[in-house]
Structures are given as C-alpha cells and as structure tokens.
Design a protein around this motif. Sequence first.
Motif, PDB file in Angstrom:
ATOM      1  N   VAL A  21       0.922  -1.139  -0.051  1.00 22.02           N
ATOM      2  CA  VAL A  21      -0.247  -0.006   0.107  1.00 22.02           C
ATOM      3  C   VAL A  21       0.670   1.300   0.049  1.00 22.02           C
ATOM      4  O   VAL A  21       0.456   2.111  -0.594  1.00 22.02           O
ATOM      5  CB  VAL A  21      -0.772   0.060   1.138  1.00 22.02           C
ATOM      6  CG1 VAL A  21      -1.647   1.452   1.373  1.00 22.02           C
ATOM      7  CG2 VAL A  21      -1.782  -1.093   1.169  1.00 22.02           C
ATOM      8  N   THR A  22       1.922   1.017   0.850  1.00 21.34           N
ATOM      9  CA  THR A  22       2.845   2.328   0.826  1.00 21.34           C
ATOM     10  C   THR A  22       3.442   2.446  -0.587  1.00 21.34           C
ATOM     11  O   THR A  22       3.654   3.653  -0.832  1.00 21.34           O
ATOM     12  CB  THR A  22       3.970   2.074   1.731  1.00 21.34           C
ATOM     13  OG1 THR A  22       3.498   1.941   3.195  1.00 21.34           O
ATOM     14  CG2 THR A  22       4.979   3.441   1.857  1.00 21.34           C
ATOM     15  N   ALA A  23       3.857   1.452  -1.367  1.00 19.06           N
ATOM     16  CA  ALA A  23       4.398   1.607  -2.448  1.00 19.06           C
ATOM     17  C   ALA A  23       3.531   2.250  -3.524  1.00 19.06           C
ATOM     18  O   ALA A  23       3.752   3.060  -4.468  1.00 19.06           O
ATOM     19  CB  ALA A  23       5.117   0.079  -3.080  1.00 19.06           C
ATOM     20  N   ALA A  24       2.138   1.825  -3.547  1.00 17.74           N
ATOM     21  CA  ALA A  24       1.279   2.197  -4.299  1.00 17.74           C
ATOM     22  C   ALA A  24       0.821   3.904  -4.129  1.00 17.74           C
ATOM     23  O   ALA A  24       0.673   4.600  -5.201  1.00 17.74           O
ATOM     24  CB  ALA A  24      -0.140   1.609  -4.305  1.00 17.74           C
ATOM     25  N   ARG A  25       0.882   3.949  -3.017  1.00 17.35           N
ATOM     26  CA  ARG A  25       0.788   5.583  -2.545  1.00 17.35           C
ATOM     27  C   ARG A  25       2.154   6.477  -3.137  1.00 17.35           C
ATOM     28  O   ARG A  25       1.738   7.477  -3.641  1.00 17.35           O
ATOM     29  CB  ARG A  25       0.736   5.704  -1.121  1.00 17.35           C
ATOM     30  CG  ARG A  25       0.321   7.120  -0.695  1.00 17.35           C
ATOM     31  CD  ARG A  25       0.445   7.366   1.000  1.00 17.35           C
ATOM     32  NE  ARG A  25      -0.706   6.526   1.501  1.00 17.35           N
ATOM     33  CZ  ARG A  25      -0.547   5.612   2.447  1.00 17.35           C
ATOM     34  NH1 ARG A  25       0.609   5.089   2.615  1.00 17.35           N
ATOM     35  NH2 ARG A  25      -1.679   5.138   2.860  1.00 17.35           N
ATOM     36  N   THR A  26       3.090   5.862  -2.958  1.00 12.38           N
ATOM     37  CA  THR A  26       4.469   6.527  -3.238  1.00 12.38           C
ATOM     38  C   THR A  26       4.149   6.864  -5.058  1.00 12.38           C
ATOM     39  O   THR A  26       4.683   7.928  -5.567  1.00 12.38           O
ATOM     40  CB  THR A  26       5.598   5.838  -3.086  1.00 12.38           C
ATOM     41  OG1 THR A  26       5.563   5.595  -1.695  1.00 12.38           O
ATOM     42  CG2 THR A  26       6.871   6.304  -3.448  1.00 12.38           C
ATOM     43  N   LEU A  27       3.726   5.772  -5.589  1.00  7.62           N
ATOM     44  CA  LEU A  27       3.570   5.830  -7.150  1.00  7.62           C
ATOM     45  C   LEU A  27       2.461   6.860  -7.557  1.00  7.62           C
ATOM     46  O   LEU A  27       2.270   6.824  -8.767  1.00  7.62           O
ATOM     47  CB  LEU A  27       3.379   4.415  -7.561  1.00  7.62           C
ATOM     48  CG  LEU A  27       4.453   3.392  -7.465  1.00  7.62           C
ATOM     49  CD1 LEU A  27       4.212   2.156  -7.954  1.00  7.62           C
ATOM     50  CD2 LEU A  27       5.865   4.205  -8.344  1.00  7.62           C
ATOM     51  N   GLY A  28       1.755   7.508  -6.688  1.00 10.66           N
ATOM     52  CA  GLY A  28       0.825   8.459  -7.054  1.00 10.66           C
ATOM     53  C   GLY A  28      -0.677   7.905  -7.081  1.00 10.66           C
ATOM     54  O   GLY A  28      -1.523   8.684  -7.461  1.00 10.66           O
TER      55      GLY A  28
END
Length: 295
Positions: free
Chosen positions: A180-187
């Motif tokens: 989830v953190t990675a998806a948020r980082t990708l915008g």
Amino acid sequence: MKSPGRMREIFTKAWRNPTGKFGFLTLGVLVLAALFAPLIAPHDPTAQVLTAADRAPAWLGGEGGYLFGTDSLGRDVFSRILYGLRLSLVIGIVAATISAALGLVLGIVAGWYERFAGKILMRMADVQFAVPFVAVGIALTAVIGPGITPLLIILSVWGWTTYARTIANSVSQIKRQDFVTAARTLGASTPRLMLRHVAPSVLAPVVVLWSTSAGVLILAESGLSLLGLGVQAPVFSLGSMLADSQIALRLSWWSVLFPGLALLLIVLAFNMIGDALRDAFNPSSALVPRNPELV
C-alpha cells in the motif's frame, strides 16, 4: 488481489471439506426445491379446505394423502413449505448481500480514517450491539410499517456492524503494509488504494461472514414474522407459517414442526458453509476453535 483462480481454489477446498459438502448439498437441495416449487407442490399453498383442517400426515394415518399434513385452515403444509422457502431464502440472501456491501464500505472507511470516521462508526456499532434486535425491529416497524421492503431495510441495516468491525481492524493493519505504501508513493489516489488494494485483501472475512449471516438473518426474519412484524398475509415465509400455526399447536403440531425443521436446515447449511470457507481461507483455523466474527 484474489484472482478468480484463487477463489475457485478456495471453494474447491470448501467443497472437499465434509462439513462444507454437507452444507452445499443441503442448501442446493433447498434452493432447487424452492425454484421448482410449482412443479413439486401437490396442492395450491393458499387454498383453504376447511373440511380437511388439521389432518395428520399421510404416513401417520391422516386422510387425503397430505405428506406433511394440513394446518388449521386446511392448507397443505408441504406445499406451503416449498413456497415459503422461496421468500425466506430471498430475504436472507438479499439482506446479507446488502449488509455485506454496506459493512464493507463503512469498514474500509472506518479502518482507513480510524482517528475520526473510525471512532464515530465504531461507536455507532457499539450502540447498535448494545440494543436488542427485537427492540430495534419493533421500533423501526412502527415507523416504516410492516412488509417485505421494510423488513429487508431493517435486516440490512442491522447486519452491517459485524462486517464493519471485522473489516476496520483488518484495514487499519493493511494500510500500513509495504504494497500500500508503494502504491501511494507511485501516486495512487485514496479511492484507488481503497478499491484496488485494500478491498480485495479483506474479501476473505466478508465471504465467511456473509455465509453465516445469511442464515442468521433468515432466522431474524422468522422471529419478526413470529411477532407479526415481518411478512404479512397473503404473502408468507417459513417464519410467518410458524406464526400462523402456533395457535393450533395442540391440534396440528406438524404444521409447526416441519417449517421449523426447514428453518433449521437452512441455518445449519449456511453455518456449515461458513465454517468450511473459513478453514479454506485459513487452514490453521481448522485446528483451533474460533469465533467466525474474528476470522
């Protein structure tokens, strides 16, 4: 996100479980009996033959060849059970589906925004848990009136709390996971995170809770109908059949026993399916007794 292949594997495991197989087969037979009621029922379920009132089942020596006997108005109990199954199953499945969808949405919101929305929704759930269902059913029925539609509204609104509490706890943990953190980082936007990443991760408890709550809601409908607050004549369900027959229990016990057994089979089938699905999603749970609400 659980793929269709993964879900197929889950249901295959549940089917191979003896408990799940019994539940699926029992529910399947009941659903088929309800669907083909016009072909199976030997008599008109609403036809009143007063000269044949309170006749015992044919296998107990009753006249007329009635398989499950007749009620106090001379109506064939077997035919009425087949048709009553239809409405009871529809009410339970529809109400469970609506409450699952409502609980899923509110649970995700409560788990994601746990500091504000979560506290409000969980306090609402606590209040609802503290109030007896019968009291809520009576109050809401007095406001919106009896009938099938109000009954569906009452059952659907009542059932969301179990889903929301379970899902909110899971979401509060999932939103901190690396993917989830990675998806948020990708915008990825918040709605996309909730829909594409969080929701599929909490489907397991939703499926398990749905299978168990469907039977519970059918039983709740029967309870309200027994009090005269549910299904109204000329429409009837298994619960309203029990309500109609309780005044003649001494004269025709079969008109109460067989609808009650049908209700028992429905609830038992849904609960067994829920247990099998729980074990399929989490095989270790088969080794330790658990509350289905905590899966």
